[in-house]
Structures are given as C-alpha cells and as structure tokens.
Design an enzyme around this catalytic site. Structure first.
Site, PDB file in Angstrom:
ATOM      1  N   TYR A  40     -48.422  13.455 -25.284  1.00 44.82           N
ATOM      2  CA  TYR A  40     -49.122  12.326 -24.476  1.00 44.82           C
ATOM      3  C   TYR A  40     -49.591  13.079 -23.128  1.00 44.82           C
ATOM      4  O   TYR A  40     -49.088  13.816 -22.410  1.00 44.82           O
ATOM      5  CB  TYR A  40     -47.921  11.446 -23.802  1.00 44.82           C
ATOM      6  CG  TYR A  40     -48.098  10.319 -23.268  1.00 44.82           C
ATOM      7  CD1 TYR A  40     -47.966   9.266 -24.098  1.00 44.82           C
ATOM      8  CD2 TYR A  40     -48.431  10.007 -22.179  1.00 44.82           C
ATOM      9  CE1 TYR A  40     -48.310   7.972 -23.676  1.00 44.82           C
ATOM     10  CE2 TYR A  40     -48.747   8.881 -21.272  1.00 44.82           C
ATOM     11  CZ  TYR A  40     -48.439   7.619 -22.163  1.00 44.82           C
ATOM     12  OH  TYR A  40     -48.933   6.420 -21.847  1.00 44.82           O
TER      13      TYR A  40
ATOM     14  N   TYR B 185     -56.752   5.430 -24.498  1.00 43.54           N
ATOM     15  CA  TYR B 185     -55.359   4.951 -23.839  1.00 43.54           C
ATOM     16  C   TYR B 185     -54.594   3.943 -24.251  1.00 43.54           C
ATOM     17  O   TYR B 185     -55.081   2.758 -24.021  1.00 43.54           O
ATOM     18  CB  TYR B 185     -55.715   4.970 -22.058  1.00 43.54           C
ATOM     19  CG  TYR B 185     -54.305   4.755 -21.761  1.00 43.54           C
ATOM     20  CD1 TYR B 185     -53.384   5.645 -21.640  1.00 43.54           C
ATOM     21  CD2 TYR B 185     -54.087   3.615 -20.869  1.00 43.54           C
ATOM     22  CE1 TYR B 185     -52.043   5.410 -20.840  1.00 43.54           C
ATOM     23  CE2 TYR B 185     -53.170   3.492 -19.755  1.00 43.54           C
ATOM     24  CZ  TYR B 185     -52.001   4.352 -20.149  1.00 43.54           C
ATOM     25  OH  TYR B 185     -50.956   4.220 -19.282  1.00 43.54           O
TER      26      TYR B 185
END
Length: 388
Positions: A297, A341
């Site tokens: 991430y 995203y």
C-alpha cells in the site's frame, strides 16, 4: 488468525474473479453505478452470475450499501454482508472476511467491492473539514489545532522522524515513486500510463508537507474495483487458475490511532503492520525469501519503506536501498502512485493477475504474492498463492 497462534483459514478460499471500471479523474456517473459495473465485471471474469452470489463485503466509507448493490446487480438473497472500518486499512480485510464466510459455510460466493468518485467528488486529500463528535475524533483533536489537517501532514511527522533516526535525506523516498511509475508507464489501465519519472523528477517536485514532495503522495481517483471469493474446490472448476488465500490478517498496534499515533515510543515503524506480518508469516510458514512479488500500500512513499522493514525484507533504515536494488518486484501495476487510488483494492487485483500469469509486468513464475492494506491506521494483509 490470533496474534498468539496460527489459524486454519489458509488454503480454504480463493479469489476467482477481478473486475474494475476505468480509472479516471471524473467518472461522470454515480458511485453506485461504478460499484455495479465493477461487480458485474468481476463476476463475468469468474464465469459466475449474480444468482451465484450470496455475500457482499465493502468498506465503512463506501456510499453504496450492500443491499443496494445487490439490487443494482440483480443479486438475490444474501446470507452474509459486512463492512470493514479504517479506510484503506480495510482492503485486504474484505477478502479475509469473505474467506472466513466461505470457509465456515456462511456463504458460497462473496464479492468484495470498493467504488468512489474520490477525485471529482469527496477528496480525502483535502483533509478534515468537518467531523461529528466521536471518540475517534478526540484523538484528532490533539493534532488539528496545530495545522495537521491532511493525511500528508500526519504522515510527514513519522517520515521526518524516520529520516532523522537513520540519518537519511528525503531523496530516499524517490526510489518508491520511480519504481511505481516505471510499472505504471507500461500498464494501459494506469492513469500515468506512458509517463515514467526519474529520481531528478522526484527531487524537483514541489513540497506538499516537508519532507513529503508531490511525487511522494498518491493520486486521487474515480473508479470501482471488485473481487470474487469462493471455496478452493469450486474455484478449480472456474475459468481462471485460483488465486488461493494462503493467509490473511488484520492488525492494530498498541497506542493505535487513525493516522495520528504520535505518542508511541517509536515513530520509525508501523506496529500495526508488524502485527499483520507476524500473523501472515506464522500462519503460512513462509518467509520474505519465499515471496515473488510485493504489492504494498503506497498512499505515501515513506510508509512503503517502513512496511518492507516490518515484514523483515531488510533491516531498519535499509529499505530505500532494498527498493533501489530491485530486490523484490514491487507494485507491478504501478501502485496507487501510478495506476489508481482505489484504497488498495486494485493492488489485490494485481496480485491475482501475477498468480494467473496475466500481469502486464509479469514476474516470471510468480506463485506467491504479499499484499498489504492502508498504513498509519488499523490495517490488514494477504498472502496469495497458486493452487497446489
């Protein structure tokens, strides 16, 4: 999986379908429509129909409720529906919850989804503008009056301490940005397709909150992503090779807050990801040396470095060199910095492609992938592997 002992979840469920909308800055349609498009695409990929689905999992921040998505997609009765808290920290936990439901017989086919107009509508990067009174908001009350209003400002505090402790400069964060954008440049689905950057570009990008530059911060995206989870036995009869959930875990550390855990003894690591790492390694019996590709991430580059160190791929303060050396194929879709995203859900989809052998940046003979969810918050992680 308990923090004290291994569980028995591994090997009992698999991701069998992945589907997404296009990734854009202005989708031109509702978040519900994005969710429905992604769910239907994932079911088509899995060779399943809405009638096969009896479970749905999403995030607490999602504006499209499970029952509404079920209606929009033509899904009938549901025996399982769930939401996971803490923003991007929920990504891998959605798959964990789906796997738990499948493994225990609570549901047979569970779809995990996330959809938002995060660029054209509500922008998380705009920071805190209004909050209802809550216990969670009390923690933020110690930071907001001093100008720490945005995710970038919260991460900058830990990033500054990391650099100070290990005698590093902000330039070291550039290795993550360059790696992600190199992969995005060859991924037609990525927003930054055809647009690689150099370390010089990173250094030249403007400050957002020192020591973070523009190219240390992920983009904002409109789009949807969905994943289909079912039992391994059933998965073997479907069109694609199963991406087996080898291990799954959630983690929150001592003194945990949501992005503002500044009162811990040490700000140079991510204890919540350390909790996840210990569970994944113990539950799977694997080590860092066994991992073929890492999908970490990357909402902010410093936290990618800290994750590598928490998982034991390298020592404290050594992750920038580890990334620069290309010691582990990293974020082969371009990550949130380069592709989109989507709160980490697109990263899980990339891990599935790597296991299937269909990534545009395929790692030869990849059979084990590590995926992580949002950092700085209570988080989650997955080990995904080939069947058998």
């Amino acid at each position: 999986m308990s923090v004290r002992r291994a569980d028995t979840l591994g090997g009992r469920a698999a991701i069998v379908g992945i589907g997404a909308t296009e990734f854009s800055k202005d989708s031109g349609r509702s978040e519900l429509k994005l969710a429905a498009e992604a769910v239907r695409a994932a079911l088509d990929d899995a060779g399943l129909t809405p009638a096969d689905v009896d479970g749905l999992v999403t995030f607490t921040m999602d504006t499209s409720p499970e029952i509404t998505v079920a209606q929009a997609c033509g899904i009938g009765e549901l025996s399982f529906f769930s939401r996971v808290h803490y923003g991007g920290g929920a990504a891998c936990a959605t798959v964990q919850q789906a796997a738990l439901a499948v493994a225990t017989g609570v549901a047979d086919v569970v779809v995990c989804y996330r959809a938002f107009n995060e660029r054209s509508s509500r922008r998380f990067g705009s920071g805190v503008q209004h909050r209802e009174p809550s216990a969670e908001g009390t923690a933020l009350g110690w930071a907001l009056p001093f100008g720490l209003l945005t995710p970038a400002s919260w991460v900058a505090m830990a990033a500054r301490r990391y650099l100070h402790t290990y005698g590093l400069s902000p330039d070291v964060f550039g290795h993550v940005a360059v790696t992600d954008r190199r992969h995005a440049a060859t991924n037609p689905a990525a927003y930054f397709y055809g647009k690689p950057i150099t370390l010089a570009d990173h250094v030249a990008s403007r400050w957002i909150v020192e020591p973070l530059r523009l190219l240390d911060c992920c983009q904002e995206t409109d789009g949807g992503q969905a994943l289909v989870v079912t039992g391994v036995e059933r998965a073997r009869d479907l069109p694609h090779p199963p991406a087996v959930v080898t291990a799954a875990a959630q983690g929150a550390g001592r003194g945990q807050e949501q992005m503002t855990s500044f009162y811990r003894d040490d700000l140079t690591g991510l204890p919540e990801m350390g909790v996840v790492a210990r569970q994944l390694w113990r539950g799977s019996g694997l080590t860092p040396a066994d991992i073929d590709v890492g999908i970490l991430y990357d909402h902010f580059t410093p936290f990618v470095l800290m994750q590598l160190e928490e998982f034991g791929f390298c020592g404290p303060g050594e992750a920038s060199g580890f990334v620069a050396d290309g010691a582990l194929p990293l974020n082969t879709h371009g990550g949130q910095l380069g592709e989109a995203y989507l709160h980490g859900m697109n990263g899980i989809a990339e891990a599935v492609r790597q296991i299937r052998g269909t990534s545009v940046n395929q790692v030869p003979q990849a059979s084990r992938a590590l995926v992580t969810a949002g950092t700085g918050v209570p988080t989650s992680g997955l080990l995904i592997g080939a069947d058998g």
